[in-house]
Design a protein around this motif. Structure first.
Motif, mmCIF file in Angstrom:
data_model
loop_
_atom_site.group_PDB
_atom_site.id
_atom_site.type_symbol
_atom_site.label_atom_id
_atom_site.label_comp_id
_atom_site.label_asym_id
_atom_site.label_seq_id
_atom_site.Cartn_x
_atom_site.Cartn_y
_atom_site.Cartn_z
ATOM 1 N N ASN A 85 27.716 -101.476 -22.958
ATOM 2 C CA ASN A 85 27.538 -100.834 -24.261
ATOM 3 C C ASN A 85 26.813 -101.710 -25.268
ATOM 4 O O ASN A 85 26.501 -101.259 -26.374
ATOM 5 N N GLU A 86 26.562 -102.984 -24.912
ATOM 6 C CA GLU A 86 26.040 -103.939 -25.883
ATOM 7 C C GLU A 86 24.524 -104.134 -25.795
ATOM 8 O O GLU A 86 23.904 -104.602 -26.746
ATOM 9 N N ILE A 87 23.928 -103.786 -24.661
ATOM 10 C CA ILE A 87 22.483 -103.969 -24.509
ATOM 11 C C ILE A 87 21.744 -102.919 -25.343
ATOM 12 O O ILE A 87 22.039 -101.731 -25.269
ATOM 13 N N SER A 88 20.779 -103.377 -26.131
ATOM 14 C CA SER A 88 20.023 -102.467 -26.998
ATOM 15 C C SER A 88 18.548 -102.468 -26.595
ATOM 16 O O SER A 88 18.101 -103.269 -25.772
ATOM 17 N N ALA A 89 17.791 -101.573 -27.223
ATOM 18 C CA ALA A 89 16.346 -101.508 -26.980
ATOM 19 C C ALA A 89 15.681 -102.834 -27.325
ATOM 20 O O ALA A 89 14.788 -103.313 -26.608
ATOM 21 N N GLN A 90 16.115 -103.451 -28.409
ATOM 22 C CA GLN A 90 15.540 -104.728 -28.825
ATOM 23 C C GLN A 90 15.831 -105.819 -27.793
ATOM 24 O O GLN A 90 14.964 -106.619 -27.456
ATOM 25 N N GLY A 91 17.047 -105.835 -27.277
ATOM 26 C CA GLY A 91 17.420 -106.839 -26.283
ATOM 27 C C GLY A 91 16.628 -106.708 -24.996
ATOM 28 O O GLY A 91 16.408 -107.698 -24.290
ATOM 29 N N MET A 92 16.168 -105.510 -24.693
ATOM 30 C CA MET A 92 15.416 -105.295 -23.455
ATOM 31 C C MET A 92 14.063 -105.995 -23.454
ATOM 32 O O MET A 92 13.403 -106.071 -22.416
ATOM 33 N N SER A 93 13.664 -106.542 -24.589
ATOM 34 C CA SER A 93 12.416 -107.311 -24.621
ATOM 35 C C SER A 93 12.497 -108.509 -23.678
ATOM 36 O O SER A 93 11.477 -109.026 -23.219
ATOM 37 N N ALA A 94 13.734 -108.936 -23.366
ATOM 38 C CA ALA A 94 13.920 -110.060 -22.436
ATOM 39 C C ALA A 94 13.458 -109.706 -21.029
ATOM 40 O O ALA A 94 13.174 -110.596 -20.216
ATOM 41 N N PHE A 95 13.380 -108.404 -20.723
ATOM 42 C CA PHE A 95 12.964 -107.985 -19.388
ATOM 43 C C PHE A 95 11.456 -108.088 -19.192
ATOM 44 O O PHE A 95 10.977 -108.058 -18.054
ATOM 45 N N SER A 96 10.709 -108.195 -20.258
ATOM 46 C CA SER A 96 9.242 -108.129 -20.158
ATOM 47 C C SER A 96 8.650 -109.269 -19.333
ATOM 48 O O SER A 96 7.560 -109.138 -18.785
ATOM 49 N N GLY A 97 9.360 -110.391 -19.235
ATOM 50 C CA GLY A 97 8.856 -111.516 -18.460
ATOM 51 C C GLY A 97 9.279 -111.511 -17.005
ATOM 52 O O GLY A 97 8.849 -112.374 -16.231
ATOM 53 N N HIS A 100 17.757 -96.508 -25.642
ATOM 54 C CA HIS A 100 16.670 -95.617 -26.088
ATOM 55 C C HIS A 100 15.615 -96.409 -26.864
ATOM 56 O O HIS A 100 15.940 -97.154 -27.785
ATOM 57 N N GLY A 101 14.365 -96.255 -26.446
ATOM 58 C CA GLY A 101 13.260 -96.976 -27.079
ATOM 59 C C GLY A 101 12.947 -98.309 -26.431
ATOM 60 O O GLY A 101 11.924 -98.930 -26.747
ATOM 61 N N GLY A 102 13.802 -98.749 -25.504
ATOM 62 C CA GLY A 102 13.604 -100.066 -24.901
ATOM 63 C C GLY A 102 12.721 -100.071 -23.668
ATOM 64 O O GLY A 102 12.291 -101.138 -23.208
ATOM 65 N N LEU A 103 12.425 -98.895 -23.120
ATOM 66 C CA LEU A 103 11.632 -98.854 -21.886
ATOM 67 C C LEU A 103 10.194 -99.298 -22.102
ATOM 68 O O LEU A 103 9.490 -99.600 -21.127
ATOM 69 N N ILE A 104 9.778 -99.378 -23.346
ATOM 70 C CA ILE A 104 8.433 -99.872 -23.629
ATOM 71 C C ILE A 104 8.260 -101.312 -23.153
ATOM 72 O O ILE A 104 7.145 -101.758 -22.846
ATOM 73 N N HIS A 105 9.366 -102.044 -23.063
ATOM 74 C CA HIS A 105 9.316 -103.442 -22.616
ATOM 75 C C HIS A 105 9.150 -103.561 -21.095
ATOM 76 O O HIS A 105 9.016 -104.674 -20.577
ATOM 77 N N LEU A 106 9.177 -102.436 -20.394
ATOM 78 C CA LEU A 106 9.010 -102.453 -18.940
ATOM 79 C C LEU A 106 7.568 -102.208 -18.519
ATOM 80 O O LEU A 106 7.245 -102.260 -17.329
ATOM 81 N N GLN A 107 6.696 -101.972 -19.472
ATOM 82 C CA GLN A 107 5.331 -101.562 -19.145
ATOM 83 C C GLN A 107 4.577 -102.567 -18.279
ATOM 84 O O GLN A 107 3.713 -102.192 -17.487
ATOM 85 N N GLY A 108 4.884 -103.846 -18.411
ATOM 86 C CA GLY A 108 4.185 -104.851 -17.624
ATOM 87 C C GLY A 108 4.797 -105.135 -16.273
ATOM 88 O O GLY A 108 4.271 -105.952 -15.509
ATOM 89 N N LEU A 109 5.900 -104.460 -15.957
ATOM 90 C CA LEU A 109 6.606 -104.726 -14.692
ATOM 91 C C LEU A 109 6.009 -103.845 -13.591
ATOM 92 O O LEU A 109 6.624 -102.899 -13.094
ATOM 93 N N THR A 110 4.822 -104.185 -13.193
ATOM 94 C CA THR A 110 4.051 -103.326 -12.292
ATOM 95 C C THR A 110 4.586 -103.293 -10.867
ATOM 96 O O THR A 110 4.165 -102.459 -10.070
ATOM 97 N N LYS A 111 5.511 -104.197 -10.519
ATOM 98 C CA LYS A 111 6.091 -104.195 -9.177
ATOM 99 C C LYS A 111 7.360 -103.353 -9.098
ATOM 100 O O LYS A 111 7.929 -103.179 -8.009
ATOM 101 N N LEU A 112 7.805 -102.820 -10.237
ATOM 102 C CA LEU A 112 9.055 -102.069 -10.272
ATOM 103 C C LEU A 112 8.971 -100.826 -9.385
ATOM 104 O O LEU A 112 8.055 -100.021 -9.510
ATOM 105 N N GLU A 113 9.964 -100.688 -8.479
ATOM 106 C CA GLU A 113 10.006 -99.553 -7.565
ATOM 107 C C GLU A 113 11.201 -98.639 -7.807
ATOM 108 O O GLU A 113 11.131 -97.448 -7.511
ATOM 109 N N SER A 114 12.290 -99.202 -8.329
ATOM 110 C CA SER A 114 13.509 -98.417 -8.501
ATOM 111 C C SER A 114 14.070 -98.613 -9.904
ATOM 112 O O SER A 114 14.294 -99.740 -10.340
ATOM 113 N N LEU A 115 14.316 -97.503 -10.608
ATOM 114 C CA LEU A 115 14.854 -97.547 -11.971
ATOM 115 C C LEU A 115 15.996 -96.543 -12.084
ATOM 116 O O LEU A 115 15.799 -95.337 -11.913
#
Length: 583
Positions: free
Chosen positions: A197-209, A225-240
């Protein structure tokens, strides 16, 4: 551990290697290092070590040695000098036997372990993290699910640069701040944060690397909500996986349109509509799409028709109607289709006729009747068919008699009667049959005797008597049997006692069964689950269960048995019992 003892152990280990037949160098395959690669693509469901031997099988010297060390774990201060594979197996066995403590964990400091499986292990918190992180660059997979590890504890992992898989499900003390510590683990391929319950859209920026991420699990994370924009560079992602994230809307789908390697997306119970699905058109590799409970209509099929690889589609509880269902015909590569709990009728099934690759179809609680089943006749690859709570009756089953590959069919809460079951006799591949229906009697069971390959038979609510159990002798391969609410007495159980392969047995609601029943089934030593609730079982009958050493679940509700009675049996004879009622 003294140097002399360690030297002796290493010598003993080398001899064990030389005496084993399997490779490399005789080391048993279950001690190989391939576990880490396997774990990186799974959800860490079990430890790597497994000492359970078949009857008559002799344990290896290595098995015996590891067992002895775990039994005497308090005698050893460090395993640093041991080969890494051996330290790993000692660690795994301690976890499996629930003997690992924060004190004994210290012996594994700097042991270069590759896999730390502590999911749902009691007592794990930040104090464990120093030793875990001491494995350094060797550490490849870590599971800390349901632990009390906090953001501070994750700080220890930041230097484990080779980590491939990290599982932090149900860790409610981890927040955005903790994500910062794993943002540099760029080798991660699998990351799971279910129910946070604690992870937010802003915190998901950590996933971008995390550019090597292949699998990301955010199930039941309501703040993303709104955090999936930080996944745009994860081009190897196969399962979400974003199941049960009701915060997800159409706008969250747009960033996914650039992740062209995606093969599986799960967004059930979200607020995504037909418009949001249109952003997925360019995902040419997408094979699995779970839209259960979303606000969509058959109009989304227009977009889904542009997904050439789509083979698994879940539209359960989406309020679909017949209108627009003609577009199903475009989904030619579908193998699994779930349409349960929708307002569709036989008219919709007409458009499934051409989907000849279908292997599984779920029509649970739809307004499907006998005539609609004619549209399934050509689906020769069909293995699983769910027709529970439909209007299907005995006449409709004639349309299924030619489905030679059918392995599982659910006819519970239908109007199928004894006469209809004769039409299933030609289904030689059938392994699982659910007939929860009052219309089924001993006569219907007799009609099924040619289905000798059945492994699962559910007759909940059927009117089966002692005479009917005579027909069960034909089903020698049965592993699961439910005859609940019938008219069985102890006399009928004499036929069930011959089913030596049974793993699950449910005889609840047969109120005339007594302690004699427990005596009769005492030879079913493969049983893992047993339910004899609402019967005349007493404490005196429990002694007959002592032989069921593999039993893990026992239900005796509304019997003359108390929780204390069962606990005594558990402590003396049924040590594998983990779930029992009354409790």
């Amino acid at each position: 551990m003294s140097g002399v003892k360690l030297t002796a152990f290493i010598h003993f280990w080398k001899r064990a290697q030389d005496n084993e037949d399997s490779s490399p160098r005789g080391l048993s395959r279950r001690y190989s290092k391939s576990g880490s690669l396997k774990w990186s693509t799974t959800s860490f469901s079990h430890p790597l070590v497994e000492f359970h031997l078949q009857k008559g099988q002799c344990p290896s010297l290595l098995d015996l040695c590891i067992r002895k060390i775990t039994e005497d774990i308090d005698k050893y201060g460090t395993f640093f000098i041991l080969p890494r594979d051996i330290s790993q197996q000692i660690f795994n066995e301690l976890v499996y036997t629930q003997l690992l403590t924060v004190a004994s964990l210290e012996a594994f400091r700097d042991c270069a372990l590759q896999d730390i499986y502590l999911g749902e292990y009691a007592g794990v918190n930040d104090s464990w993290m120093d030793v875990i992180s001491s494995q350094g660059s060797s550490l490849l997979s870590v599971d800390l699910s349901s632990s009390d590890v906090t953001d501070y504890g994750l700080n220890y992992l930041k230097d484990c640069k080779n980590l491939l898989a990290l599982n932090l499900n149900h860790c409610d003390q981890i927040s955005d701040h903790g994500l910062e510590y794993i943002s540099g683990l760029s080798n991660l391929t699998s990351l799971s944060f279910r129910r946070n319950n604690e992870i937010s859209a802003q915190g998901m920026s950590a996933f971008s690397g995390l550019v090597n991420l292949v699998k990301l699990d955010l199930e039941r994370c309501p703040g993303i909500h709104g955090g999936l924009i930080h996944l745009q560079g994860l081009t190897k992602l196969e399962s979400l996986n974003m199941k049960w994230c009701n915060c997800i809307t159409d706008s969250d789908m747009k960033p996914l349109s650039e992740l062209t390697n995606l093969k599986g997306i799960e967004i059930s119970c979200s607020k995504v509509t037909d418009f949001g699905i249109s952003f997925l058109r360019g995902l040419q590799k997408l094979t699995l799409l779970n839209l259960e409970g979303c606000f969509i209509t058959a109009a989304c099929l227009e977009s889904l028709g542009d997904l050439p690889a789509l083979s698994n589609l879940n539209l359960n509880r989406c309020n679909l109607s017949d209108e627009g269902c003609e577009k199903f015909s475009k989904l030619r590569n579908l193998k699994v289709l779930n349409l349960g709990f929708n307002d569709i009728t036989d008219a919709c099934l007409v458009h499934l006729k051409g989907l000849i690759k279908l292997e599984s179809v779920n029509l649970d609680s739809c307004r499907i009747g006998d005539e609609g089943l004619v549209n399934l006749e050509g689906l020769q690859q069909l293995k699983c068919l769910e027709l529970s709570d439909t209007e299907v009756g005995s006449n409709g089953l004639r349309h299924l008699s030619g489905l030679s590959n059918l392995e599982k069919i659910n006819l519970s809460f239908t109007v199928v009667s004894d006469s209809g079951l004769r039409k299933l006799c030609s289904l030689s591949s059938l392994k699982s049959l659910n007939l929860d229906a009052r219309q089924i009697t001993d006569t219907g069971l007799a009609a099924l005797t040619s289905l000798t390959g059945l492994t699962d038979l559910d007759l909940f609510g059927a009117r089966i008597t002692d005479s009917g159990t005579n027909y069960l002798k034909n089903f020698k391969n049965l592993r699961s049997l439910e005859i609940c609410g019938g008219g069985l007495t102890d006399a009928g159980i004499k036929n069930i006692k011959e089913l030596s392969c049974l793993v699950c047995l449910n005889l609840s609601q047969n109120c005339n069964l007594t302690d004699k029943t427990l005596e009769l089934i005492s030879g079913l030593t493969e049983l893992i689950s047993l339910n004899v609730s609402n019967c005349r079982i007493t404490n005196a009958g429990l002694r007959h269960l002592k032989t069921l050493k593999k039993l893990r679940s026992l239900t005796l509700e509304s019997c003359k048995v108390t929780a204390n009675d069962i606990k005594k049996l558990q402590s003396t004879d049924l040590q594998n019992l983990v779930s029992f009622r009354p409790e």
